[in-house]
Design an enzyme around this catalytic site. Sequence first.
Site, PDB file in Angstrom:
ATOM      1  N   HIS A 212       0.492  -1.221   0.085  1.00  0.00           N
ATOM      2  CA  HIS A 212      -0.392   0.116  -0.192  1.00  0.00           C
ATOM      3  C   HIS A 212       0.707   0.480  -0.078  1.00  0.00           C
ATOM      4  O   HIS A 212       0.670   2.462  -0.137  1.00  0.00           O
ATOM      5  CB  HIS A 212      -1.110  -0.329   1.291  1.00  0.00           C
ATOM      6  N   SER A 216      -0.643  -1.474  -6.022  1.00  0.00           N
ATOM      7  CA  SER A 216       0.043  -2.326  -6.497  1.00  0.00           C
ATOM      8  C   SER A 216       0.545  -1.890  -8.424  1.00  0.00           C
ATOM      9  O   SER A 216       0.203  -1.066  -8.821  1.00  0.00           O
ATOM     10  CB  SER A 216      -1.525  -3.173  -6.995  1.00  0.00           C
ATOM     11  N   LYS A 240     -14.043  -9.664  -8.052  1.00  0.00           N
ATOM     12  CA  LYS A 240     -12.691  -9.723  -9.238  1.00  0.00           C
ATOM     13  C   LYS A 240     -12.514 -11.232  -7.992  1.00  0.00           C
ATOM     14  O   LYS A 240     -13.000 -12.697  -8.697  1.00  0.00           O
ATOM     15  CB  LYS A 240     -12.129  -9.326  -9.364  1.00  0.00           C
ATOM     16  N   ASP A 241     -12.073 -10.897  -6.924  1.00  0.00           N
ATOM     17  CA  ASP A 241     -11.657 -12.200  -5.861  1.00  0.00           C
ATOM     18  C   ASP A 241     -12.669 -12.409  -5.436  1.00  0.00           C
ATOM     19  O   ASP A 241     -12.456 -13.812  -4.975  1.00  0.00           O
ATOM     20  CB  ASP A 241     -11.350 -10.567  -5.017  1.00  0.00           C
ATOM     21  N   GLU A 284       7.503 -33.477  -0.473  1.00  0.00           N
ATOM     22  CA  GLU A 284       6.224 -32.875  -0.915  1.00  0.00           C
ATOM     23  C   GLU A 284       6.445 -32.101  -2.246  1.00  0.00           C
ATOM     24  O   GLU A 284       7.885 -32.096  -2.864  1.00  0.00           O
ATOM     25  CB  GLU A 284       5.698 -32.079   0.402  1.00  0.00           C
TER      26      GLU A 284
END
Length: 417
Positions: A212, A216, A240-241, A284
């Site tokens: 912030h 972005s 959108k998220d 893994e």
Amino acid sequence: MAANFSNPVVRWIDHRLPVFTFMHHELHEYPTPKNLSYWWNFGSLAGIALVIMIVTGITLAMHYTPHVDHAFDSVERIMRDVNYGWLIRYIHMNGASFFFIVVYIHIFRGLYFGSYKAPREILWMLGVVILLLMMATAFMGYVLPWGQMSFWGATVITNLFSAIPLAGESIVTWLWGGFSVDNATLNRFFSLHFLLPFVIVGVVVLHIVALHRFGSNNPLGIDVKGPKDQIPFHPYYTIKDAFGLGVFLIFFSAFIFFAPNFLGHPDNYIPANPLVTPAHIVPEWYFLPFYAILRAVPDKLGGVLLMFGAIAVLFILPWLDRSPVRSGQFRPIFKIFFWLLVIDVVVLTWLGAKPAEGWYVIGTQIATVWYFLHFLVILPLLSIFETPKPLPKSISEPVLGAGGGFAGATAAPREKV
């Protein structure tokens, strides 16, 4: 400036503790570039995956017994006797894999669009710290079921520290809490596995603060030129998220309910036995690229240094790639090498699951050389010799320009972005 809330209780609290004003500014009216694509969903998805892992992990800890004589049986009890214990464990178990999937995509998105470049260097470095903490947490969590792969995985990985000159053996003994992987090891791994996710939360908060500070990055990789290039985070990106979350949960649920053990190893359903070594010890899947790099060098110390170097090189990436253009969309040669890097990491993942013999060893060595060559040689050279395409003057220009091209970009063909 304090927001004007209609609810009197909220106003009363916010006047004394402005938490609602903070959330309103950071999550509602926070100005965001108007051209963010769905590749930017993976940051929020990673945060949601972290919350899922913490909630399910706390629930599992209520029923787990960190003792070598009872750990395996306590996990089986969770699966068979605890109400919906099977579901909670499968969410937690597959959640680790999906957490790494979204974080790896998030990292490669940052690599392609230059999110590591000035002024976001610290933002990028905090992200790498989060990746390291995730790896440590996941490794310790994989030990807790105390199956065959848990035990032998812990033995192999902790033994790597013995390669450190002079202090190596002492470090391994300290990690084990004794002279072998035993009850003391399991106890301290359980404690750290419970603690580290909250450390990750703290670093994530710093990551968001750093985000912030300058806002972005965006697919064009250019700075915003005023309000016309921005929109509020809510409702545009919350919707959108939310859509991205829905798609994520579809795939996540498919694994949980139809293929819960697909990403695991069957040997971990066998109780740990120090006297029986598995035919092929593998970590893994999300550790496999680094495991392949570890095995690429016959020397133990060299392999350890290369494995940690594969992460360390990401810390200095902002100073290796000196190109003034951020986004790979405007760097035609960089774009080719980026996809070669993606293929290289996929190949390393595949080779990490194969035995260290024959052509697999040669392939691993070639892929490892290419990985370091990309960061240490190719990127610095591209910064000097590559000629990027012209950049648009603003974020809005490609949308408003004729035919979606770059209205202000001359001496180059128009191109949609």
